[in-house]
Scaffold this active site. Structure first.
Site, mmCIF file in Angstrom:
data_model
loop_
_atom_site.group_PDB
_atom_site.id
_atom_site.type_symbol
_atom_site.label_atom_id
_atom_site.label_comp_id
_atom_site.label_asym_id
_atom_site.label_seq_id
_atom_site.Cartn_x
_atom_site.Cartn_y
_atom_site.Cartn_z
ATOM 1 N N ASN A 1 -7.323 -2.984 14.539
ATOM 2 C CA ASN A 1 -8.703 -3.322 14.192
ATOM 3 C C ASN A 1 -8.791 -4.520 13.250
ATOM 4 O O ASN A 1 -9.839 -4.800 12.681
ATOM 5 C CB ASN A 1 -9.406 -2.104 13.568
ATOM 6 C CG ASN A 1 -8.735 -1.654 12.258
ATOM 7 O OD1 ASN A 1 -7.777 -2.273 11.811
ATOM 8 N ND2 ASN A 1 -9.243 -0.601 11.662
ATOM 9 N N HIS B 1 -7.089 -4.876 10.416
ATOM 10 C CA HIS B 1 -6.865 -4.613 8.985
ATOM 11 C C HIS B 1 -5.554 -5.231 8.504
ATOM 12 O O HIS B 1 -4.632 -5.460 9.275
ATOM 13 C CB HIS B 1 -6.946 -3.113 8.662
ATOM 14 C CG HIS B 1 -5.768 -2.291 9.075
ATOM 15 N ND1 HIS B 1 -5.836 -0.935 9.287
ATOM 16 C CD2 HIS B 1 -4.460 -2.618 9.315
ATOM 17 C CE1 HIS B 1 -4.642 -0.482 9.613
ATOM 18 N NE2 HIS B 1 -3.794 -1.476 9.639
ATOM 19 N N ASP C 1 0.815 -1.211 0.000
ATOM 20 C CA ASP C 1 0.000 0.000 0.000
ATOM 21 C C ASP C 1 0.850 1.264 0.000
ATOM 22 O O ASP C 1 2.074 1.204 0.175
ATOM 23 C CB ASP C 1 -0.969 0.004 1.205
ATOM 24 C CG ASP C 1 -0.273 -0.349 2.529
ATOM 25 O OD1 ASP C 1 0.973 -0.326 2.575
ATOM 26 O OD2 ASP C 1 -0.981 -0.635 3.500
ATOM 27 N N GLU D 1 -9.741 -2.081 5.600
ATOM 28 C CA GLU D 1 -10.338 -1.809 6.898
ATOM 29 C C GLU D 1 -11.579 -2.684 7.119
ATOM 30 O O GLU D 1 -12.102 -3.269 6.165
ATOM 31 C CB GLU D 1 -10.728 -0.323 6.967
ATOM 32 C CG GLU D 1 -9.579 0.643 6.714
ATOM 33 C CD GLU D 1 -8.630 0.773 7.902
ATOM 34 O OE1 GLU D 1 -8.735 -0.018 8.853
ATOM 35 O OE2 GLU D 1 -7.781 1.675 7.868
HETATM 36 P P1 PGA Z 1 2.352 -1.423 12.714
HETATM 37 O O1 PGA Z 1 1.164 -1.410 11.658
HETATM 38 O O2 PGA Z 1 3.316 -2.459 12.249
HETATM 39 O O3 PGA Z 1 2.926 -0.043 12.660
HETATM 40 O O4 PGA Z 1 1.748 -1.764 14.051
HETATM 41 C C1 PGA Z 1 0.642 -2.605 11.198
HETATM 42 C C2 PGA Z 1 -0.562 -2.330 10.334
HETATM 43 O O5 PGA Z 1 -1.315 -1.377 10.625
HETATM 44 O O6 PGA Z 1 -0.769 -3.066 9.367
#
Ligand code: PGA
Length: 242
Positions: free
Chosen positions: A136, A138, A67, A143
């Protein structure tokens, strides 16, 4: 789904890096699906160190990232292209033209997303896709409520994701509100999936991912339907699993 429990972040990083390193060694022309975020920083450090020791060769590797923020320039230090340059691409002998991150500078969302999807298809698909997981549930920027069939598409980020990302920006108002992301459909077509998670704040999402019902409300739960998933997570992230 195979779950590897590690005692802490350092061990999580080493184990996950070992899996990616094995992929590179066994198939030197692999297509690696990569992820950004704080979770994979340690494993990229491990890969860079293995490269420094002469154990890995990235000269035939291609990478595609999950992404990118929409409307961000590649030299913005919060862009995911910048992150990848900093943590991996500048540290190993990967050819720059073989690294693909969705083009956040392309304002035409349809064009940017179709181009990313076309790259993945042209490369013959992703051999192994690295994923982090959001609080959450995702994966990428898919999302809760996302459709499982989606390919690379433009999404509006949820308030919780914007809040979680705000720590990287001067203020919450500067966090981009949209992103281009591989869809669940794109991710599920990867031959193998490697999901990394650490810390107690991921425990609920990881529990629902591995043990809950498969539901778009927890996007990562779809991974239960993928035939080759390895989760590498520390004790804190797995604390709800026992
Ligand atoms: P993080 O993010 O590794 O910074 O916790 C993971 C994500 O949101 O996919």
């Amino acid at each position: 789904m195979k779950i590897i429990r590690t005692k802490d972040y350092g061990e999580m990083s080493r184990r996950a890096a070992g899996i990616l390193a094995a992929q590179v060694i066994l198939k030197p022309d692999s297509v690696l699906g990569l992820a950004t975020g704080s979770t994979p920083e340690g494993l990229y450090r491990e890969l860079a160190e293995m490269y420094e020791r002469g154990e890995l060769d990235f000269s035939d590797i291609h990478t595609v990232n999950l992404d990118e923020y929409r409307g961000i320039s590649t030299d913005n230090d919060q862009s995911y292209r910048f992150f990848m340059q900093k943590h991996l691409f500048s540290k190993v002998n990967i050819r720059p033209e073989c690294t693909f991150v969705p083009n956040g500078e392309e304002a035409d969302a349809e064009k940017a997303c179709a181009a990313h999807e076309a790259v993945i298809k042209k490369l013959g698909g992703i051999d192994i896709q690295l994923l982090g997981i959001g609080n959450n549930g995702h994966i990428g920027f898919n999302e809760p409520g996302t459709e499982f069939v989606n390919e690379t598409h433009c999404v509006a980020l949820t308030e919780s994701t914007i809040a979680a990302n705000a720590r990287f920006f001067a203020s919450v108002s500067e966090v981009p509100k949209e992103a281009y992301t591989m869809g669940i459909g794109t991710i599920m077509r990867a031959k193998k999936i490697l999901l990394v998670a650490n810390g107690e704040q991921k425990a609920e999402a990881l529990y629902r991912t591995c043990c809950g019902p498969v539901t778009p409300e927890v996007p990562a739960s779809v991974l239960q339907l993928h035939p080759n998933v390895t989760v590498v997570a520390d004790e804190a992230a797995l604390s709800k699993m026992v």
